[in-house]
Design a protein around this motif. Structure first.
Motif, PDB file in Angstrom:
ATOM      1  N   TRP A  11     -32.949 -12.683   7.761  1.00 54.71           N
ATOM      2  CA  TRP A  11     -31.778 -13.307   7.082  1.00 54.71           C
ATOM      3  C   TRP A  11     -32.190 -13.710   5.571  1.00 54.71           C
ATOM      4  O   TRP A  11     -31.372 -14.220   4.788  1.00 54.71           O
ATOM      5  CB  TRP A  11     -31.157 -14.541   7.751  1.00 54.71           C
ATOM      6  CG  TRP A  11     -30.469 -14.009   8.842  1.00 54.71           C
ATOM      7  CD1 TRP A  11     -29.955 -12.526   9.131  1.00 54.71           C
ATOM      8  CD2 TRP A  11     -29.581 -14.728   9.815  1.00 54.71           C
ATOM      9  NE1 TRP A  11     -28.956 -12.564  10.452  1.00 54.71           N
ATOM     10  CE2 TRP A  11     -28.684 -13.749  10.836  1.00 54.71           C
ATOM     11  CE3 TRP A  11     -29.863 -16.145  10.159  1.00 54.71           C
ATOM     12  CZ2 TRP A  11     -28.402 -14.321  11.725  1.00 54.71           C
ATOM     13  CZ3 TRP A  11     -28.775 -16.586  11.439  1.00 54.71           C
ATOM     14  CH2 TRP A  11     -28.340 -15.719  12.047  1.00 54.71           C
ATOM     15  N   LYS A  12     -33.571 -13.929   5.301  1.00 54.19           N
ATOM     16  CA  LYS A  12     -34.167 -14.180   4.266  1.00 54.19           C
ATOM     17  C   LYS A  12     -33.348 -15.655   3.880  1.00 54.19           C
ATOM     18  O   LYS A  12     -33.428 -16.623   4.812  1.00 54.19           O
ATOM     19  CB  LYS A  12     -33.772 -13.354   2.933  1.00 54.19           C
ATOM     20  CG  LYS A  12     -34.173 -12.010   3.553  1.00 54.19           C
ATOM     21  CD  LYS A  12     -34.197 -10.988   2.179  1.00 54.19           C
ATOM     22  CE  LYS A  12     -34.985  -9.484   2.847  1.00 54.19           C
ATOM     23  NZ  LYS A  12     -35.068  -8.615   2.014  1.00 54.19           N
ATOM     24  N   MET A  13     -33.030 -16.004   2.560  1.00 53.16           N
ATOM     25  CA  MET A  13     -32.836 -17.314   2.209  1.00 53.16           C
ATOM     26  C   MET A  13     -31.251 -17.486   2.142  1.00 53.16           C
ATOM     27  O   MET A  13     -30.539 -17.790   1.235  1.00 53.16           O
ATOM     28  CB  MET A  13     -33.511 -17.949   1.055  1.00 53.16           C
ATOM     29  CG  MET A  13     -33.465 -19.513   0.829  1.00 53.16           C
ATOM     30  SD  MET A  13     -34.339 -20.074  -0.698  1.00 53.16           S
ATOM     31  CE  MET A  13     -33.371 -19.314  -1.904  1.00 53.16           C
ATOM     32  N   SER A 214     -33.805  -1.207   3.403  1.00 59.39           N
ATOM     33  CA  SER A 214     -32.268  -0.597   3.344  1.00 59.39           C
ATOM     34  C   SER A 214     -31.934   0.125   4.574  1.00 59.39           C
ATOM     35  O   SER A 214     -31.226   1.068   4.597  1.00 59.39           O
ATOM     36  CB  SER A 214     -32.288   0.217   1.978  1.00 59.39           C
ATOM     37  OG  SER A 214     -32.378  -0.555   0.878  1.00 59.39           O
ATOM     38  N   VAL A 215     -32.137  -0.342   5.774  1.00 49.92           N
ATOM     39  CA  VAL A 215     -31.596   0.222   7.053  1.00 49.92           C
ATOM     40  C   VAL A 215     -30.024  -0.316   7.054  1.00 49.92           C
ATOM     41  O   VAL A 215     -29.886  -1.643   6.788  1.00 49.92           O
ATOM     42  CB  VAL A 215     -32.412  -0.233   8.329  1.00 49.92           C
ATOM     43  CG1 VAL A 215     -31.664   0.372   9.670  1.00 49.92           C
ATOM     44  CG2 VAL A 215     -33.849   0.145   8.244  1.00 49.92           C
ATOM     45  N   LYS A 216     -29.264   0.463   7.329  1.00 51.41           N
ATOM     46  CA  LYS A 216     -27.822   0.333   7.469  1.00 51.41           C
ATOM     47  C   LYS A 216     -27.269   1.122   8.606  1.00 51.41           C
ATOM     48  O   LYS A 216     -28.020   1.699   9.239  1.00 51.41           O
ATOM     49  CB  LYS A 216     -26.996   0.879   6.094  1.00 51.41           C
ATOM     50  CG  LYS A 216     -27.672   0.623   4.806  1.00 51.41           C
ATOM     51  CD  LYS A 216     -27.391  -0.818   4.265  1.00 51.41           C
ATOM     52  CE  LYS A 216     -27.710  -0.978   2.932  1.00 51.41           C
ATOM     53  NZ  LYS A 216     -28.454  -2.515   2.777  1.00 51.41           N
ATOM     54  N   VAL A 234     -34.309  -5.344   9.563  1.00 53.02           N
ATOM     55  CA  VAL A 234     -33.067  -5.435   8.631  1.00 53.02           C
ATOM     56  C   VAL A 234     -32.706  -6.483   7.777  1.00 53.02           C
ATOM     57  O   VAL A 234     -32.620  -7.757   8.464  1.00 53.02           O
ATOM     58  CB  VAL A 234     -31.716  -5.063   9.536  1.00 53.02           C
ATOM     59  CG1 VAL A 234     -30.867  -4.792   8.625  1.00 53.02           C
ATOM     60  CG2 VAL A 234     -31.979  -4.038  10.677  1.00 53.02           C
ATOM     61  N   GLY A 235     -32.813  -6.460   6.634  1.00 55.47           N
ATOM     62  CA  GLY A 235     -32.410  -7.411   5.670  1.00 55.47           C
ATOM     63  C   GLY A 235     -30.829  -7.487   5.426  1.00 55.47           C
ATOM     64  O   GLY A 235     -30.166  -8.094   6.266  1.00 55.47           O
ATOM     65  N   GLY A 236     -30.474  -7.097   4.324  1.00 51.24           N
ATOM     66  CA  GLY A 236     -29.026  -7.507   3.957  1.00 51.24           C
ATOM     67  C   GLY A 236     -28.098  -7.057   5.023  1.00 51.24           C
ATOM     68  O   GLY A 236     -26.763  -7.765   5.322  1.00 51.24           O
TER      69      GLY A 236
HETATM   70  P1  PGA Z   1     -33.223  -4.641   3.331  1.00 47.55           P
HETATM   71  O1  PGA Z   1     -34.372  -5.779   3.617  1.00 47.55           O
HETATM   72  O2  PGA Z   1     -32.832  -4.268   4.741  1.00 47.55           O
HETATM   73  O3  PGA Z   1     -32.310  -5.913   2.593  1.00 47.55           O
HETATM   74  O4  PGA Z   1     -33.552  -3.949   2.502  1.00 47.55           O
HETATM   75  C1  PGA Z   1     -35.383  -5.375   4.644  1.00 47.55           C
HETATM   76  C2  PGA Z   1     -36.603  -6.686   4.406  1.00 47.55           C
HETATM   77  O5  PGA Z   1     -36.837  -7.326   3.545  1.00 47.55           O
HETATM   78  O6  PGA Z   1     -37.320  -6.778   5.715  1.00 47.55           O
END
Ligand code: PGA
Length: 250
Positions: A11-13, A214-216, A234-236
């Motif tokens: 989830w980052k920040m 960028s996994v979607k 997975v980030g975003g």
């Molecule tokens: P992203 O991020 O899915 O938004 O590209 C992945 C990550 O930083 O772990």
């Protein structure tokens, strides 16, 4: 050898405790009864108590995005592994590319953090990956091997079982550019061969190597169904319950 895939949310920040709790409340019913894959959430440190409490009765694991290598001490602003364990965290990311890029984390620091995580029974996800210039210069294999051997210095085959690797090409993180399944599988093969060289074929065959970048929902199946790819970081697309649940159910 079949490896149970791990689908992890970084989830980052982002999110407040209330937003994190709302995510979990919406997400858990969407993945109820889903046992094919392991699931883990990686929120910011201040969210950890709320998220571990909300996930308590589920099989969803919770971890930190970063830990310090020291168990405690005068390290203003850092999170200790003892604190992580005390609030119910079981996993940690180590050496995410944003930590390397913005907080000067080196392979040496990653290695120290890996030793700390293993000592405390926390599942480490060691993040590695090349930047665009390295890929374009044909240096991807060298970079990945250096990152793996640097991270794994002093790690014995006996201690290595909990380790997960996340291959995240830096040019694919948050950019919408995904590595093709073939590019990712190729990198995973290089990484697994390096693990085999360092820790033996058996450890390498059992080690999970996740793909991230960028996994979607619409590209998860093609990536994770590759033999070499054992899940996703997975980030975003992990910030919304329906989107992350769709990836979990790739
Ligand atoms: P992203 O991020 O899915 O938004 O590209 C992945 C990550 O930083 O772990």
């Amino acid at each position: 050898m079949s490896r149970k895939a791990l689908i992890a949310a970084n989830w980052k920040m982002y999110k407040t405790p209330a937003e994190a709790k709302a995510f979990v409340d919406a997400f858990l019913p969407l993945v109820a009864g889903h046992t094919r894959d392991a699931i883990a959430l990686f929120p910011s440190p201040v969210l950890l108590p709320a998220v571990t409490a909300a996930c308590n009765a589920s099989s969803v694991a919770v971890g930190a995005q970063n830990i310090h290598f020291a168990e405690e001490g005068a390290y203003t602003g850092e999170t200790s592994i003892i604190q992580l364990k005390a609030v119910g965290g079981t996993h940690t990311l180590i050496g995410h590319s944003e930590r390397r890029q913005y907080f000067a984390e080196t392979d040496e620091i990653v290695n120290k953090k890996l030793h700390t995580a293993l000592k405390h029974g926390i599942v480490p996800i060691v993040c590695i990956g090349e930047v665009l210039e390295e890929r374009e210069a044909g240096r991807t294999a060298t970079v990945l091997k250096t990152q793996v051997s640097g991270a794994f210095a002093g790690i014995t085959p006996e201690a290595a079982a909990p380790i997960v690797i996340a291959y995240e090409p830096v040019w694919a993180i948050g950019t919408g550019k995904t590595a093709t399944p073939e590019i990712a599988a190729d990198a995973h093969g290089i990484i697994r061969a390096e693990v085999a060289k360092l820790l033996g074929a058996e450890v390498a065959a059992a080690m999970r190597i996740l793909y991230g970048g960028s996994v979607k929902p619409d590209n998860a199946t093609a990536l994770i169904s590759q033999e070499e790819i054992d899940g996703a970081l997975v980030g975003g697309a992990s910030l919304k319950p329906d989107s992350f649940a769709a990836i979990v159910k790739y």
